[in-house]
Scaffold this active site. Sequence first.
Site, PDB file in Angstrom:
ATOM      1  N   GLY A 169       0.749  -1.369  -0.274  1.00 45.84           N
ATOM      2  CA  GLY A 169       0.219  -0.505   0.049  1.00 45.84           C
ATOM      3  C   GLY A 169       0.912   0.946   0.376  1.00 45.84           C
ATOM      4  N   GLY A 170       0.677   2.369   0.625  1.00 50.44           N
ATOM      5  CA  GLY A 170       1.357   3.691   0.456  1.00 50.44           C
ATOM      6  C   GLY A 170       1.635   3.389   1.780  1.00 50.44           C
ATOM      7  N   GLY A 404      24.993  12.254 -29.694  1.00 53.70           N
ATOM      8  CA  GLY A 404      24.371  12.245 -28.370  1.00 53.70           C
ATOM      9  C   GLY A 404      24.866  11.440 -27.125  1.00 53.70           C
ATOM     10  N   ALA A 405      24.829  10.054 -27.249  1.00 54.97           N
ATOM     11  CA  ALA A 405      25.419   9.818 -25.799  1.00 54.97           C
ATOM     12  C   ALA A 405      27.280  10.227 -25.285  1.00 54.97           C
ATOM     13  CB  ALA A 405      25.234   8.397 -26.473  1.00 54.97           C
TER      14      ALA A 405
HETATM   15  C1  HXC Z   1      -2.903  -3.673  12.589  1.00 57.32           C
HETATM   16  C2  HXC Z   1      -2.192  -5.636  11.723  1.00 57.32           C
HETATM   17  C3  HXC Z   1      -2.133  -5.339  10.555  1.00 57.32           C
HETATM   18  C4  HXC Z   1      -1.981  -3.802  10.194  1.00 57.32           C
HETATM   19  C5  HXC Z   1      -1.564  -7.785  10.154  1.00 57.32           C
HETATM   20  N1  HXC Z   1      -1.759  -7.161  11.801  1.00 57.32           N
HETATM   21  N2  HXC Z   1      -1.661  -6.621   9.544  1.00 57.32           N
HETATM   22  N3  HXC Z   1      -2.818  -5.550  12.926  1.00 57.32           N
HETATM   23  N4  HXC Z   1      -2.891  -3.208  11.642  1.00 57.32           N
HETATM   24  N5  HXC Z   1      -2.276  -3.094   9.510  1.00 57.32           N
HETATM   25  C6  HXC Z   1      -1.559  -8.183  12.353  1.00 57.32           C
HETATM   26  C7  HXC Z   1      -2.775  -9.197  12.030  1.00 57.32           C
HETATM   27  O1  HXC Z   1      -4.188  -8.306  12.470  1.00 57.32           O
HETATM   28  C8  HXC Z   1      -1.852 -10.364  13.274  1.00 57.32           C
HETATM   29  O2  HXC Z   1      -2.645  -9.737  14.496  1.00 57.32           O
HETATM   30  C9  HXC Z   1      -0.464  -9.771  13.312  1.00 57.32           C
HETATM   31  O3  HXC Z   1      -0.279  -9.203  12.521  1.00 57.32           O
HETATM   32  C10 HXC Z   1       0.071 -10.727  12.209  1.00 57.32           C
HETATM   33  O4  HXC Z   1      -0.843 -10.766  11.012  1.00 57.32           O
HETATM   34  P1  HXC Z   1      -0.803 -11.970  10.359  1.00 57.32           P
HETATM   35  O5  HXC Z   1      -2.147 -11.412   9.268  1.00 57.32           O
HETATM   36  O6  HXC Z   1      -1.327 -13.498  10.897  1.00 57.32           O
HETATM   37  O7  HXC Z   1       0.343 -12.521   9.297  1.00 57.32           O
HETATM   38  P2  HXC Z   1       0.415 -13.393   7.601  1.00 57.32           P
HETATM   39  O8  HXC Z   1      -0.271 -13.932   7.251  1.00 57.32           O
HETATM   40  O9  HXC Z   1       2.091 -13.220   7.583  1.00 57.32           O
HETATM   41  O10 HXC Z   1       0.269 -12.136   6.614  1.00 57.32           O
HETATM   42  C11 HXC Z   1       0.373 -10.994   7.057  1.00 57.32           C
HETATM   43  C12 HXC Z   1       0.231  -9.307   5.912  1.00 57.32           C
HETATM   44  C13 HXC Z   1      -1.550  -9.862   6.765  1.00 57.32           C
HETATM   45  C14 HXC Z   1       0.138  -9.891   4.577  1.00 57.32           C
HETATM   46  C15 HXC Z   1       0.414  -7.976   6.097  1.00 57.32           C
HETATM   47  O11 HXC Z   1      -1.847  -9.475   7.790  1.00 57.32           O
HETATM   48  C16 HXC Z   1      -2.511  -8.292   5.772  1.00 57.32           C
HETATM   49  O12 HXC Z   1      -2.989  -8.656   4.369  1.00 57.32           O
HETATM   50  N6  HXC Z   1      -2.357  -7.345   6.606  1.00 57.32           N
HETATM   51  C17 HXC Z   1      -3.365  -6.633   6.593  1.00 57.32           C
HETATM   52  C18 HXC Z   1      -2.515  -5.286   5.131  1.00 57.32           C
HETATM   53  C19 HXC Z   1      -3.036  -4.332   5.122  1.00 57.32           C
HETATM   54  O13 HXC Z   1      -4.443  -4.613   4.241  1.00 57.32           O
HETATM   55  N7  HXC Z   1      -2.798  -3.063   5.489  1.00 57.32           N
HETATM   56  C20 HXC Z   1      -3.346  -1.672   4.723  1.00 57.32           C
HETATM   57  C21 HXC Z   1      -2.866  -1.524   3.608  1.00 57.32           C
HETATM   58  S1  HXC Z   1      -3.255   0.255   3.095  1.00 57.32           S
HETATM   59  P3  HXC Z   1      -2.653 -11.551  15.553  1.00 57.32           P
HETATM   60  O14 HXC Z   1      -2.769 -10.633  16.692  1.00 57.32           O
HETATM   61  O15 HXC Z   1      -4.267 -11.829  15.055  1.00 57.32           O
HETATM   62  O16 HXC Z   1      -1.969 -12.195  15.056  1.00 57.32           O
HETATM   63  C22 HXC Z   1      -2.247   1.079   4.053  1.00 57.32           C
HETATM   64  C23 HXC Z   1      -2.188   2.234   3.469  1.00 57.32           C
HETATM   65  C24 HXC Z   1      -0.678   3.404   3.959  1.00 57.32           C
HETATM   66  O17 HXC Z   1      -1.278   0.287   4.437  1.00 57.32           O
HETATM   67  C25 HXC Z   1      -0.890   4.469   3.494  1.00 57.32           C
HETATM   68  C26 HXC Z   1       0.466   5.302   3.228  1.00 57.32           C
HETATM   69  C27 HXC Z   1      -0.235   6.850   2.667  1.00 57.32           C
END
Ligand code: HXC
Length: 514
Positions: A169-170, A404-405
């Site tokens: 993501g971002g 040019g290069a």
């Molecule tokens: C809160 C999160 C989290 C998040 C993971 N966790 N991502 N908690 N916010 N963004 C937590 C999970 O709930 C879990 O907690 C623990 O971290 C481990 O995650 P798992 O899913 O069990 O691990 P894994 O299977 O290895 O998967 C990793 C992952 C997945 C692929 C990163 O967690 C995931 O898809 N997370 C969400 C990603 C996402 O959509 N993020 C937002 C993107 S948008 P527990 O307690 O259950 O173990 C963004 C915008 C930024 O980032 C913009 C900036 C401008």
Amino acid sequence: MWEIIKKLDKLRAQARLGGGEERIKAQHRRGKLSARERLEVLMDPDSFEELDMFVEHNCADFGMHDTHVAGDGVVTGFGTVHGRRVFAFSQDFTVFGGSLSEANARKICKIMDMAMNVGSPIIGINDSGGARIQEGVASLAGYAEVFQRNVLASGVVPQISAIMGPCAGGAVYSPALTDFIMMVKDTSYMFLTGPEVVKTVTHEEVTAEQLGGAVTHATRSGVADFAFDNDLNLLKQLRRLLSFLPASNRAPPERINTGDDPRRQTPSLDSLVPDDPLRPYDMKELIEKVVDNYDFMEVQSGYAKNIIIGFARMDGHTVGIVANQPLVLAGCLDIASSIKAARFVRFCDCFHIPLVTFVDVPGFLPGLQQELGGIIKHGAKLLFAFAEATVPKVTVIIRKAYGGAYDVMSSKHLRGDLNYAWPNAEIAVMGPKGAAEIIFRNEIRSAEDPEAKLKEVSAVYASNFANPFIAARKGFIDDVIMPHDTRYRVIRGLQTMAGKKLTNPWKKHDNLPL
Ligand code: HXC
């Protein structure tokens, strides 16, 4: 007092465990080190001092009020690498997936501000699920605060991103704003939208590795500068990269005594270039033989291989090397290689790193794909970068410098300080055959044997124009040098230009052809 000390020790020990032993083991099972282990490997032994170890998030939504973990998913602080101070943050995947909260972003911003105030590099170790979903816009605000600092720090202190887990993501934009991105194969990835979103929107089926793995970014997209097999290798090479860089734009990199004799000759270079101008040779061999102790740290070695960029030392001083690679696309400049080298040249110029350019370029790559892709604008980036650079610039034309290069590759006309050529160099508007076909078109057409005529007039063009002496007569080449002397001549050139003072006209900033 004793009780308080014991309590502090206990709190620290608890904080150091992050998300707990089980999650650290899970991290190890994936072949990944924990956030703190990574910092231990990165920093000199016992040099890391952690800050904000007890910071917690302030979110009360979605049941978060009873899920506080000291440190809140990121380890921040300062230490030394090769005895020089650096600031670093390391996202802790064991705590809320290393996701970025408001509190966690404040910690990162704090060390970035400190690094800027004292003029030290910033290292970011990324291993995170992205924005802390429970915190919503507060997390997005945190990201933007980090982005703003990345931009202000650009060109002031070196910024290096290590991607050692998810970065999606971002969240990818903080690393993208930094100077170098290092990734670990198979355990790290970077993409704006993951495989599932891609499948929904474009119906393409791809794995995370294909979409944003280390190999993808180091060979296809050019987003990553380095790809390593595991965490340890990445961190070792990060230390090596830092050894070439200065602490900030306030002073050049430190000289290191490499023990390699600046006057060392390299007789094997006399036979490096084949007699046949169409036969390639490996420019990397030349670079390695010329620099101190054959130690060349190539950047983006798997991407746009027709140009080589990287760091080395000459007489102990860091230099940025830019060189055409005749082994790939005959060393032509194209869109990818122009962008790759332009960014590197600008990095070196920001940080007082002299540029050493080895030229063997038959021109820009022709073709519809290149023109439609905007080679005019992208090629101009490299031209712009060399032209605006005020660091010492030493250029050696090894074989071809056409069209040019020739101008673009740190020529005398773009304020090259010392421009040398090997005796066999060909400096001309184009290759002899192409030139003869145009200027002797009528003679060739009316000849009894056009092929033979073409050969004959090409040879005349080659002997009259495709050599270094015409450029040398005009002063565009300062000297024609012996290949075996290249190391010494470049070092002497750099020594001569060491105190160079050159400034560009005042401006708010330039308008690089982006
Ligand atoms: C809160 C999160 C989290 C998040 C993971 N966790 N991502 N908690 N916010 N963004 C937590 C999970 O709930 C879990 O907690 C623990 O971290 C481990 O995650 P798992 O899913 O069990 O691990 P894994 O299977 O290895 O998967 C990793 C992952 C997945 C692929 C990163 O967690 C995931 O898809 N997370 C969400 C990603 C996402 O959509 N993020 C937002 C993107 S948008 P527990 O307690 O259950 O173990 C963004 C915008 C930024 O980032 C913009 C900036 C401008």
